[in-house]
Every structure is written in structure tokens, then in C-alpha cells.
Design a protein around this motif. Structure first.
Motif, PDB file in Angstrom:
ATOM      1  N   PHE A  93       3.244   4.965  -7.512  1.00 13.80           N
ATOM      2  CA  PHE A  93       3.521   3.556  -7.197  1.00 13.80           C
ATOM      3  C   PHE A  93       2.951   3.213  -5.827  1.00 13.80           C
ATOM      4  N   HIS A  94       3.216   4.033  -4.832  1.00 12.10           N
ATOM      5  CA  HIS A  94       2.714   3.780  -3.476  1.00 12.10           C
ATOM      6  C   HIS A  94       1.182   3.763  -3.455  1.00 12.10           C
ATOM      7  N   ILE A  95       0.566   4.717  -4.124  1.00  9.91           N
ATOM      8  CA  ILE A  95      -0.892   4.772  -4.183  1.00  9.91           C
ATOM      9  C   ILE A  95      -1.446   3.538  -4.879  1.00  9.91           C
ATOM     10  N   ALA A  96      -0.840   3.148  -6.000  1.00 11.20           N
ATOM     11  CA  ALA A  96      -1.305   1.968  -6.744  1.00 11.20           C
ATOM     12  C   ALA A  96      -1.213   0.713  -5.889  1.00 11.20           C
ATOM     13  N   MET A 130      14.511   0.679 -10.566  1.00  6.87           N
ATOM     14  CA  MET A 130      13.683  -0.222  -9.806  1.00  6.87           C
ATOM     15  C   MET A 130      13.395   0.422  -8.449  1.00  6.87           C
ATOM     16  N   ILE A 131      12.129   0.319  -8.016  1.00 10.19           N
ATOM     17  CA  ILE A 131      11.695   0.844  -6.721  1.00 10.19           C
ATOM     18  C   ILE A 131      10.954  -0.270  -5.993  1.00 10.19           C
ATOM     19  N   GLU A 132      11.099  -0.338  -4.660  1.00  7.46           N
ATOM     20  CA  GLU A 132      10.412  -1.362  -3.861  1.00  7.46           C
ATOM     21  C   GLU A 132       9.500  -0.686  -2.844  1.00  7.46           C
ATOM     22  N   TYR A 133       8.310  -1.284  -2.640  1.00 12.71           N
ATOM     23  CA  TYR A 133       7.367  -0.791  -1.645  1.00 12.71           C
ATOM     24  C   TYR A 133       6.490  -1.952  -1.206  1.00 12.71           C
ATOM     25  N   LYS A 134       6.474  -2.224   0.087  1.00 10.65           N
ATOM     26  CA  LYS A 134       5.659  -3.286   0.679  1.00 10.65           C
ATOM     27  C   LYS A 134       5.867  -4.640  -0.019  1.00 10.65           C
ATOM     28  N   GLY A 135       7.096  -4.885  -0.442  1.00  8.27           N
ATOM     29  CA  GLY A 135       7.425  -6.146  -1.092  1.00  8.27           C
ATOM     30  C   GLY A 135       7.154  -6.191  -2.584  1.00  8.27           C
ATOM     31  N   PHE A 136       6.576  -5.134  -3.132  1.00  8.07           N
ATOM     32  CA  PHE A 136       6.322  -5.059  -4.574  1.00  8.07           C
ATOM     33  C   PHE A 136       7.468  -4.304  -5.234  1.00  8.07           C
ATOM     34  N   ILE A 137       7.800  -4.689  -6.440  1.00  7.47           N
ATOM     35  CA  ILE A 137       8.894  -4.077  -7.179  1.00  7.47           C
ATOM     36  C   ILE A 137       8.352  -3.415  -8.439  1.00  7.47           C
ATOM     37  N   CYS A 138       8.781  -2.191  -8.656  1.00  8.03           N
ATOM     38  CA  CYS A 138       8.367  -1.415  -9.825  1.00  8.03           C
ATOM     39  C   CYS A 138       9.563  -1.228 -10.751  1.00  8.03           C
ATOM     40  N   HIS A 139       9.348  -1.537 -12.000  1.00  6.10           N
ATOM     41  CA  HIS A 139      10.318  -1.191 -13.044  1.00  6.10           C
ATOM     42  C   HIS A 139       9.739   0.012 -13.778  1.00  6.10           C
ATOM     43  N   ASP A 142       6.314  11.194 -25.029  1.00  2.00           N
ATOM     44  CA  ASP A 142       5.250  11.807 -24.233  1.00  2.00           C
ATOM     45  C   ASP A 142       5.764  12.484 -22.963  1.00  2.00           C
ATOM     46  N   LYS A 143       7.084  12.454 -22.756  1.00  2.00           N
ATOM     47  CA  LYS A 143       7.729  13.123 -21.603  1.00  2.00           C
ATOM     48  C   LYS A 143       7.153  12.645 -20.264  1.00  2.00           C
ATOM     49  N   LEU A 144       6.927  11.324 -20.158  1.00  2.00           N
ATOM     50  CA  LEU A 144       6.383  10.735 -18.937  1.00  2.00           C
ATOM     51  C   LEU A 144       7.204   9.528 -18.509  1.00  2.00           C
ATOM     52  N   PHE A 145       7.235   9.313 -17.202  1.00  2.00           N
ATOM     53  CA  PHE A 145       7.769   8.078 -16.648  1.00  2.00           C
ATOM     54  C   PHE A 145       6.639   7.058 -16.650  1.00  2.00           C
ATOM     55  N   HIS A 146       6.942   5.847 -17.089  1.00  4.39           N
ATOM     56  CA  HIS A 146       5.972   4.756 -17.097  1.00  4.39           C
ATOM     57  C   HIS A 146       6.472   3.693 -16.130  1.00  4.39           C
ATOM     58  N   GLY A 147       5.630   3.327 -15.184  1.00  2.03           N
ATOM     59  CA  GLY A 147       6.002   2.309 -14.210  1.00  2.03           C
ATOM     60  C   GLY A 147       5.087   1.112 -14.282  1.00  2.03           C
ATOM     61  N   LYS A 148       5.635  -0.059 -13.955  1.00  2.38           N
ATOM     62  CA  LYS A 148       4.867  -1.297 -13.963  1.00  2.38           C
ATOM     63  C   LYS A 148       5.385  -2.177 -12.829  1.00  2.38           C
ATOM     64  N   VAL A 149       4.442  -2.785 -12.086  1.00  3.75           N
ATOM     65  CA  VAL A 149       4.824  -3.689 -11.008  1.00  3.75           C
ATOM     66  C   VAL A 149       5.275  -4.998 -11.632  1.00  3.75           C
ATOM     67  N   ALA A 150       6.453  -5.455 -11.224  1.00  5.99           N
ATOM     68  CA  ALA A 150       7.065  -6.631 -11.839  1.00  5.99           C
ATOM     69  C   ALA A 150       6.699  -7.938 -11.155  1.00  5.99           C
ATOM     70  N   ASN A 151       6.422  -7.922  -9.864  1.00  7.68           N
ATOM     71  CA  ASN A 151       6.233  -9.185  -9.151  1.00  7.68           C
ATOM     72  C   ASN A 151       4.797  -9.363  -8.646  1.00  7.68           C
TER      73      ASN A 151
END
Length: 64
Positions: free
Chosen positions: A45-48, A1-10, A17-26
Motif C-alpha cells: 500500500f505504501h509503495i503504491a 482499513m489502513i490510512e497512509y498520506k491521506g489515502f485509505i485502503c480497504h 488464492d490465500k492472498l490479501f487484496h487491497g484497493k484504495v478507496a478515496n
């Protein structure tokens, strides 16, 4: 889990496919991204989130 500007990414790593997949949870918006490394995942995540906030401000929508 990562947090940025109050948003949380799982995130998870996909072996196929040898990739990390991220999705904003909140957020009621669907925000997802992929990367090849954890460093790139954090950057993506930060750019998104920054682009999402910019879009919401431009269209007078709520961020979450």
C-alpha cells in the motif's frame, strides 16, 4: 482499513488464492495490490501510494 498520506485502503483476504487484496478507496484512480501477509499488504500500500504520488507529480495530475 489502513490510512497512509491521506489515502485509505480497504482490504480483504481471499481464501481461494490465500492472498490479501487491497484497493484504495478515496482516489478516482484505480489503485490495487495484493500480498501474502498483513505486513506485506501495508508495505505494498505504501509503495503504491508513493509511486502514485510520484507519477501524478511528474505528469502534473491531481493525486485523487
Amino acid at each position: 482499513m489502513i490510512e497512509y498520506k491521506g489515502f485509505i485502503c480497504h482490504f480483504a483476504f481471499n481464501e481461494v488464492d490465500k492472498l490479501f487484496h487491497g484497493k484504495v478507496a478515496n482516489s478516482h484512480y484505480f489503485i490495487e495490490f495484493k500480498s501474502k501477509s498483513m505486513r506485506e499488504l501495508k508495505e505494498a500500500f505504501h509503495i503504491a501510494i508513493d509511486e502514485h504520488i510520484e507519477w501524478c507529480e511528474k505528469h502534473k495530475k491531481k493525486f485523487r
